[in-house]
Design an enzyme around this catalytic site. Structure first.
Site, PDB file in Angstrom:
ATOM      1  N   TYR A  61      -5.661  -5.939  -7.339  1.00  0.00           N
ATOM      2  CA  TYR A  61      -4.830  -5.256  -6.339  1.00  0.00           C
ATOM      3  C   TYR A  61      -3.355  -5.501  -6.661  1.00  0.00           C
ATOM      4  O   TYR A  61      -2.939  -6.639  -6.901  1.00  0.00           O
ATOM      5  CB  TYR A  61      -5.130  -5.800  -4.936  1.00  0.00           C
ATOM      6  CG  TYR A  61      -4.257  -5.157  -3.876  1.00  0.00           C
ATOM      7  CD1 TYR A  61      -4.681  -4.005  -3.226  1.00  0.00           C
ATOM      8  CD2 TYR A  61      -3.000  -5.684  -3.562  1.00  0.00           C
ATOM      9  CE1 TYR A  61      -3.876  -3.390  -2.279  1.00  0.00           C
ATOM     10  CE2 TYR A  61      -2.194  -5.075  -2.622  1.00  0.00           C
ATOM     11  CZ  TYR A  61      -2.637  -3.931  -1.980  1.00  0.00           C
ATOM     12  OH  TYR A  61      -1.838  -3.319  -1.054  1.00  0.00           O
ATOM     13  N   GLU A  78       0.978   1.660  -3.934  1.00  0.00           N
ATOM     14  CA  GLU A  78      -0.197   0.789  -3.921  1.00  0.00           C
ATOM     15  C   GLU A  78      -1.151   1.192  -5.039  1.00  0.00           C
ATOM     16  O   GLU A  78      -1.567   2.355  -5.117  1.00  0.00           O
ATOM     17  CB  GLU A  78      -0.912   0.886  -2.575  1.00  0.00           C
ATOM     18  CG  GLU A  78      -2.073  -0.102  -2.448  1.00  0.00           C
ATOM     19  CD  GLU A  78      -2.805   0.038  -1.119  1.00  0.00           C
ATOM     20  OE1 GLU A  78      -3.277   1.150  -0.813  1.00  0.00           O
ATOM     21  OE2 GLU A  78      -2.888  -0.956  -0.382  1.00  0.00           O
TER      22      GLU A  78
END
Ligand code: ADP
Ligand code: MG
Length: 397
Positions: free
Chosen positions: A119, A207
């Protein structure tokens, strides 16, 4: 403004980030040829909507099949069949809300051999007043759960705005992701690319979930969610073509065209207020007295009668609105202009819910007089507290 995954990846590619080959399609007829143009043997068919959680999402219509919005295919024929199944159908994910989003575009992408899913995001961290990287080894489809149950697995690296991203920052982020060898070299190259893209394009959020380490040891951006600072849009005419109006709330678009700051919310009391601070406190006090605001709406300091009329129409077009609170402090804005705007709007749209009006400031007496002399069924209020109690009572009674 938000954009689609495939657009975000294209933009990152222009800055030099490693992304897969892929083709976006709007029509099932284009799908097979699109898939055939990719290397194969694995094709990933990805619904393009402005919401995450697609992989674990579910379609409303049985015709779309049981699988979610990200599907693996082993042939161009199957990829085309998946495109056909998903197009035009409604995908519901954790981020869309129960109403879901209609899939109008699909991205067919070269499949990657994944070793690890990481992530990585870049955002404006208001606490440190810096752009910050957020990194975790626990990427993939369950990052929300990681944040909740094991927040220590998420590392934040703020970047000094004066110096920009340094090698030491990049190394810190790579360490947090436990990158080694080629992946570390790719990571050291990727972080400055992301920082540059973020700052140059005035993003407010980027993101990448997941960023992957492939079985060949190299890094790849596998998913990308990107949004831009609305206040900097004027600096980026090149981004305007990426806008997908079908993804935007029609009321919010209409409001933006009339220079109104409007955000739709889920409550039942519509608010028309001037000034963001007053709008916030109006929403707070509505909550305090036990109801929920249906919107944030700031008509601004120099609103005209036309703008007030438009604002009123936007509020009344929301079927969730069961009462309206007009709370105006006339500084630059005159109370009589507000009163006339409200009357004009009601004349056009009719008024089927209780309306409480609280006016204060410039020309307040004239404003009140205009409202009182009309045959409008308005509940007058003396101050904010009084106004909030009256509208909540009117809606709940
Ligand atoms: P979302 O976050 O909306 O569910 P993602 O793009 O992150 O969508 O895709 C979900 C999952 O699908 C990823 O975590 C990854 O495991 C897999 N996936 C997505 N794109 C590819 C690809 N090109 N090759 C292989 N697997 C993929
Ligand atoms: Mg994802």
């Amino acid at each position: 403004m938000n954009i689609h995954e495939y657009q975000a990846k294209q933009l990152l590619k222009e800055f030099g980030a490693p992304v897969a080959e892929g083709v976006a399609v709007l029509d099932a007829a284009e799908a097979k040829a699109a898939a055939e143009s990719l290397p194969g043997p694995l094709y990933v068919v990805k619904a393009q909507i402005h919401a995450g959680g697609r992989g674990k999402g579910k379609f409303k219509e049985p015709a779309a099949g049981e699988k979610g919005g990200v599907r693996l295919s082993k042939s161009p024929e199957d990829a085309a069949a998946q495109v056909k199944a998903m197009l035009g159908h409604t995908l519901v994910t954790k981020q869309t809300g129960p109403e879901g989003k209609v899939v109008n575009r699909i991205y067919i992408e070269d499949g990657a051999d994944i070793d690890r899913e990481l992530y990585l995001s870049v955002l404006v961290d208001r606490a440190s007043a810096k752009v910050a990287f957020i990194a975790s080894t626990e990427g993939g489809m369950d990052i929300e759960e990681v944040a909740e149950s094991t927040p220590d697995k998420i590392v934040t690296v703020p970047i000094d705005p004066l110096g920009g991203l340094t090698d030491a920052d990049a190394a810190k982020i790579c360490d947090a992701l436990k990158l080694e060898g080629d992946a570390k070299a790719d990571g050291m190259a990727l972080m400055p690319i992301l920082y540059k893209a973020f700052v140059e394009k005035d993003m407010d959020m980027l993101e990448i979930n997941p960023l992957i380490v492939m079985t060949n040891g190299r890094l790849r951006v596998l998913d990308a969610k990107m949004s831009f600072d609305a206040n900097a849009e004027y600096r980026h005419p090149e981004l305007e073509s990426l806008r997908d109006e079908t993804e935007e709330d029609p009321s919010e678009r209409r409001a933006a065209e009339h220079e109104l700051s409007y955000v739709k919310l889920d409550g039942n009391i519509g608010c028309m207020v001037n000034g963001a601070g007053l709008a916030m406190s109006t929403m707070d006090i509505i909550k305090h007295y036990g109801a929920e605001p249906a919107n944030f709406l700031d008509v601004g300091g120099g609103a005209t009668k036309e703008r007030v009329t438009e604002a009123f129409k936007i509020i009344t077009s929301d079927p969730g609105v069961e009462g309206i609170l007009v709370n105006i402090f006339g500084g630059i804005m005159r109370c009589d202009v507000i009163a006339e705007g409200v009357l004009a709007a009601v004349k056009e749209t009719g008024l089927s819910v209780p309306l409480v009006v609280r006016l204060e400031g410039t020309n307040v007496d004239l404003g009140k007089q205009i409202i009182n002399e009309s045959d409008l069924d308005v509940i007058a209020a003396n101050d904010l507290d009084d106004a909030a109690q009256k509208i909540v009572a009117a809606v709940q009674g």
